[in-house]
Design a protein around this motif. Structure first.
Motif, PDB file in Angstrom:
ATOM      1  N   ILE A  80      29.447  32.995  35.624  1.00 37.75           N
ATOM      2  CA  ILE A  80      30.899  33.028  35.776  1.00 37.75           C
ATOM      3  C   ILE A  80      31.298  32.416  37.112  1.00 37.75           C
ATOM      4  O   ILE A  80      30.706  32.705  38.153  1.00 37.75           O
ATOM      5  N   HIS A  81      32.311  31.569  37.065  1.00 36.03           N
ATOM      6  CA  HIS A  81      32.915  30.994  38.261  1.00 36.03           C
ATOM      7  C   HIS A  81      34.353  31.484  38.348  1.00 36.03           C
ATOM      8  O   HIS A  81      35.075  31.480  37.342  1.00 36.03           O
ATOM      9  N   ALA A  82      34.758  31.905  39.510  1.00 29.77           N
ATOM     10  CA  ALA A  82      36.114  32.424  39.669  1.00 29.77           C
ATOM     11  C   ALA A  82      37.139  31.330  39.377  1.00 29.77           C
ATOM     12  O   ALA A  82      37.105  30.272  40.016  1.00 29.77           O
ATOM     13  N   PRO A  83      38.049  31.543  38.414  1.00 32.27           N
ATOM     14  CA  PRO A  83      39.095  30.536  38.190  1.00 32.27           C
ATOM     15  C   PRO A  83      40.044  30.511  39.384  1.00 32.27           C
ATOM     16  O   PRO A  83      40.480  31.570  39.845  1.00 32.27           O
ATOM     17  N   PRO A  84      40.344  29.333  39.926  1.00 32.33           N
ATOM     18  CA  PRO A  84      41.220  29.266  41.101  1.00 32.33           C
ATOM     19  C   PRO A  84      42.558  29.959  40.852  1.00 32.33           C
ATOM     20  O   PRO A  84      43.217  29.718  39.848  1.00 32.33           O
ATOM     21  N   PHE A  85      42.920  30.878  41.738  1.00 32.60           N
ATOM     22  CA  PHE A  85      44.175  31.625  41.660  1.00 32.60           C
ATOM     23  C   PHE A  85      44.315  32.371  40.327  1.00 32.60           C
ATOM     24  O   PHE A  85      45.425  32.647  39.883  1.00 32.60           O
ATOM     25  N   GLY A  86      43.174  32.700  39.700  1.00 36.57           N
ATOM     26  CA  GLY A  86      43.192  33.438  38.438  1.00 36.57           C
ATOM     27  C   GLY A  86      43.689  32.644  37.252  1.00 36.57           C
ATOM     28  O   GLY A  86      43.956  33.212  36.187  1.00 36.57           O
ATOM     29  N   ARG A  87      43.774  31.323  37.366  1.00 36.50           N
ATOM     30  CA  ARG A  87      44.387  30.489  36.326  1.00 36.50           C
ATOM     31  C   ARG A  87      43.388  30.124  35.227  1.00 36.50           C
ATOM     32  O   ARG A  87      42.326  29.601  35.508  1.00 36.50           O
ATOM     33  N   ILE A  88      43.763  30.401  33.992  1.00 37.79           N
ATOM     34  CA  ILE A  88      42.957  30.085  32.814  1.00 37.79           C
ATOM     35  C   ILE A  88      43.493  28.777  32.242  1.00 37.79           C
ATOM     36  O   ILE A  88      44.610  28.724  31.717  1.00 37.79           O
ATOM     37  N   VAL A  89      42.710  27.714  32.331  1.00 39.82           N
ATOM     38  CA  VAL A  89      43.221  26.375  32.039  1.00 39.82           C
ATOM     39  C   VAL A  89      42.723  25.820  30.708  1.00 39.82           C
ATOM     40  O   VAL A  89      42.979  24.664  30.386  1.00 39.82           O
ATOM     41  N   ASP A  90      42.036  26.623  29.905  1.00 45.10           N
ATOM     42  CA  ASP A  90      41.519  26.130  28.625  1.00 45.10           C
ATOM     43  C   ASP A  90      42.665  25.727  27.695  1.00 45.10           C
ATOM     44  O   ASP A  90      43.699  26.408  27.623  1.00 45.10           O
ATOM     45  N   SER A 129      53.088  35.932  42.098  1.00 51.27           N
ATOM     46  CA  SER A 129      53.363  36.973  43.087  1.00 51.27           C
ATOM     47  C   SER A 129      54.192  38.100  42.478  1.00 51.27           C
ATOM     48  O   SER A 129      53.923  39.286  42.711  1.00 51.27           O
ATOM     49  N   GLU A 130      55.197  37.746  41.695  1.00 54.11           N
ATOM     50  CA  GLU A 130      56.040  38.768  41.061  1.00 54.11           C
ATOM     51  C   GLU A 130      55.249  39.582  40.037  1.00 54.11           C
ATOM     52  O   GLU A 130      55.443  40.802  39.907  1.00 54.11           O
ATOM     53  N   LEU A 131      54.342  38.932  39.332  1.00 51.99           N
ATOM     54  CA  LEU A 131      53.550  39.629  38.328  1.00 51.99           C
ATOM     55  C   LEU A 131      52.525  40.561  38.979  1.00 51.99           C
ATOM     56  O   LEU A 131      52.265  41.655  38.467  1.00 51.99           O
ATOM     57  N   LEU A 132      51.972  40.169  40.104  1.00 51.55           N
ATOM     58  CA  LEU A 132      51.090  41.061  40.849  1.00 51.55           C
ATOM     59  C   LEU A 132      51.870  42.259  41.388  1.00 51.55           C
ATOM     60  O   LEU A 132      51.343  43.385  41.446  1.00 51.55           O
ATOM     61  N   ASP A 200      32.026  49.847  33.857  1.00 48.90           N
ATOM     62  CA  ASP A 200      31.573  48.478  33.612  1.00 48.90           C
ATOM     63  C   ASP A 200      32.393  47.801  32.506  1.00 48.90           C
ATOM     64  O   ASP A 200      32.687  46.612  32.577  1.00 48.90           O
ATOM     65  N   SER A 201      32.731  48.543  31.464  1.00 47.03           N
ATOM     66  CA  SER A 201      33.605  48.028  30.408  1.00 47.03           C
ATOM     67  C   SER A 201      35.039  48.094  30.913  1.00 47.03           C
ATOM     68  O   SER A 201      35.446  49.100  31.523  1.00 47.03           O
ATOM     69  N   HIS A 202      35.808  47.025  30.673  1.00 44.75           N
ATOM     70  CA  HIS A 202      37.117  46.955  31.340  1.00 44.75           C
ATOM     71  C   HIS A 202      38.144  46.259  30.454  1.00 44.75           C
ATOM     72  O   HIS A 202      37.798  45.610  29.458  1.00 44.75           O
ATOM     73  N   ALA A 203      39.410  46.427  30.821  1.00 50.61           N
ATOM     74  CA  ALA A 203      40.527  45.745  30.143  1.00 50.61           C
ATOM     75  C   ALA A 203      41.533  45.285  31.182  1.00 50.61           C
ATOM     76  O   ALA A 203      41.780  45.982  32.174  1.00 50.61           O
ATOM     77  N   TRP A 204      42.095  44.096  30.966  1.00 54.67           N
ATOM     78  CA  TRP A 204      43.106  43.572  31.861  1.00 54.67           C
ATOM     79  C   TRP A 204      44.033  42.671  31.059  1.00 54.67           C
ATOM     80  O   TRP A 204      44.152  42.834  29.845  1.00 54.67           O
ATOM     81  N   VAL A 205      44.758  41.734  31.683  1.00 51.77           N
ATOM     82  CA  VAL A 205      45.758  40.944  30.969  1.00 51.77           C
ATOM     83  C   VAL A 205      45.715  39.485  31.404  1.00 51.77           C
ATOM     84  O   VAL A 205      45.286  39.164  32.512  1.00 51.77           O
ATOM     85  N   ASP A 206      46.161  38.610  30.505  1.00 43.61           N
ATOM     86  CA  ASP A 206      46.587  37.257  30.854  1.00 43.61           C
ATOM     87  C   ASP A 206      48.104  37.230  30.703  1.00 43.61           C
ATOM     88  O   ASP A 206      48.643  37.765  29.724  1.00 43.61           O
ATOM     89  N   VAL A 207      48.786  36.593  31.637  1.00 44.32           N
ATOM     90  CA  VAL A 207      50.243  36.513  31.580  1.00 44.32           C
ATOM     91  C   VAL A 207      50.675  35.095  31.945  1.00 44.32           C
ATOM     92  O   VAL A 207      50.040  34.426  32.761  1.00 44.32           O
ATOM     93  N   TRP A 208      51.754  34.642  31.320  1.00 42.14           N
ATOM     94  CA  TRP A 208      52.237  33.278  31.517  1.00 42.14           C
ATOM     95  C   TRP A 208      53.073  33.210  32.790  1.00 42.14           C
ATOM     96  O   TRP A 208      54.212  33.655  32.835  1.00 42.14           O
ATOM     97  N   ALA A 209      52.470  32.657  33.846  1.00 47.40           N
ATOM     98  CA  ALA A 209      53.147  32.539  35.138  1.00 47.40           C
ATOM     99  C   ALA A 209      53.806  31.173  35.264  1.00 47.40           C
ATOM    100  O   ALA A 209      53.337  30.183  34.694  1.00 47.40           O
ATOM    101  N   GLN A 210      54.881  31.131  36.025  1.00 45.95           N
ATOM    102  CA  GLN A 210      55.564  29.871  36.307  1.00 45.95           C
ATOM    103  C   GLN A 210      55.718  29.744  37.817  1.00 45.95           C
ATOM    104  O   GLN A 210      56.696  30.212  38.399  1.00 45.95           O
ATOM    105  N   ASP A 211      54.696  29.120  38.410  1.00 46.11           N
ATOM    106  CA  ASP A 211      54.707  28.859  39.841  1.00 46.11           C
ATOM    107  C   ASP A 211      55.166  27.425  40.097  1.00 46.11           C
ATOM    108  O   ASP A 211      55.284  26.626  39.160  1.00 46.11           O
ATOM    109  N   HIS A 212      55.386  27.083  41.351  1.00 49.15           N
ATOM    110  CA  HIS A 212      55.905  25.750  41.649  1.00 49.15           C
ATOM    111  C   HIS A 212      54.910  24.654  41.265  1.00 49.15           C
ATOM    112  O   HIS A 212      55.304  23.527  40.956  1.00 49.15           O
TER     113      HIS A 212
END
Length: 268
Positions: A80-90, A129-132, A200-212
């Motif tokens: 695993i490589h950390a996606p820059p700024f948490g961005r999923i670009v697939d 920032s607002e989503l965090l 170890d088992s976890h859940a989180w979210v992807d959210v559609w951000a609109q940054d500059h």
């Protein structure tokens, strides 16, 4: 970072079950930032691989004939490589608006509507920032405590109780985003416990951000109010827990069911 993962699921039945069918989402997703080095899902019965509607690597498991236990072992190594700024670009082949539709687990109540209005300043758009900041507010409103909710608990249940686990934090975040018309989806997977005080088992979210400089999916761990990094392995995405659960199914017979789950994640 390479993670060595072992996920054991065992069902015990008080009486023989004559038929079981389950959907298994126990194989890491194929995404730009994570590569499966080695992976295997071992179980009895018959496994049929498929890709579900959200692009998750999945299996249908069927077991016929009398059985009193089911053992499912998923294990392997993921780089695993950390996606820059948490961005999923697939690149995906469906609209993010698919993930603005509420579900039973993320349905908005008056209390959630009011919480969302306070937590997100605008309709249909939010910056990372607002989503965090919304994640931080959920941290404060719903304290982490294991054993206080179950897999059928809703976002409103967690908000009313003021207690929950990572699944509840994710559902409340999704519900707030849906109120504001912001696409957001549930993520199931694993986290290196050396980076967290949770399971170890976890859940989180992807959210559609609109940054500059970016419009797209950003992956946020609501429980820790932080961006996803290389300590996270992603199994599945969906509208909520029900559509991204690692194991989900039905059976015929079996009497009373006892479930044992053991997950171990270690950096390699």
């Amino acid at each position: 970072m390479q993670l060595l993962i072992q996920h054991q699921t065992t069902y015990h039945y008080s009486l023989p079950s004559t038929y079981t069918i389950q959907q298994l989402r126990l194989t890491p997703r194929i995404e730009a930032h994570q590569q499966v080095i080695q992976w295997e899902v071992k179980t009895g019965g018959h496994k049929t691989p498929f890709i579900d509607a959200y692009g998750n690597q999945s299996h249908t498991l069927t077991i016929t004939g009398a059985h009193e236990t089911i053992s499912i072992l998923a294990h392997g190594i993921v780089d695993i490589h950390a996606p820059p700024f948490g961005r999923i670009v697939d690149v995906e082949h469906f609209s993010p608006l698919v993930f603005t539709v509420p579900t039973r687990l993320t349905e908005a109540t008056p209390a959630i509507y009011a919480f969302a209005q306070r937590g997100l300043p605008r309709d249909q758009t939010a910056t990372t920032s607002e989503l965090l900041h919304l994640a931080e507010q959920i941290q404060t409103a719903v304290a982490y405590r294991s054993g206080t909710t179950i897999v059928t608990s809703t976002a409103d249940d967690a908000l009313s109780l003021g207690l929950g686990v990572c699944q509840d934090h994710a559902h409340l975040f999704l519900a707030c985003c849906h109120v504001r018309g912001i696409p957001a989806r549930y993520v199931s997977g694993y986290i290196d416990p050396e980076t967290s005080d949770h399971a170890d088992s976890h859940a989180w979210v992807d959210v559609w951000a609109q940054d500059h400089d970016f419009h797209g999916w950003v992956s946020i761990d609501v429980t820790h109010a932080c961006l996803m990094n290389d300590a996270y392995c992603r199994l599945a995405v969906g509208r909520d827990y029900d559509s991204a659960a690692p194991v989900r199914g039905v059976r015929r017979g079996g009497g009373t069911e006892t479930l044992e789950v053991s997950v171990h994640v270690t950096p390699r």
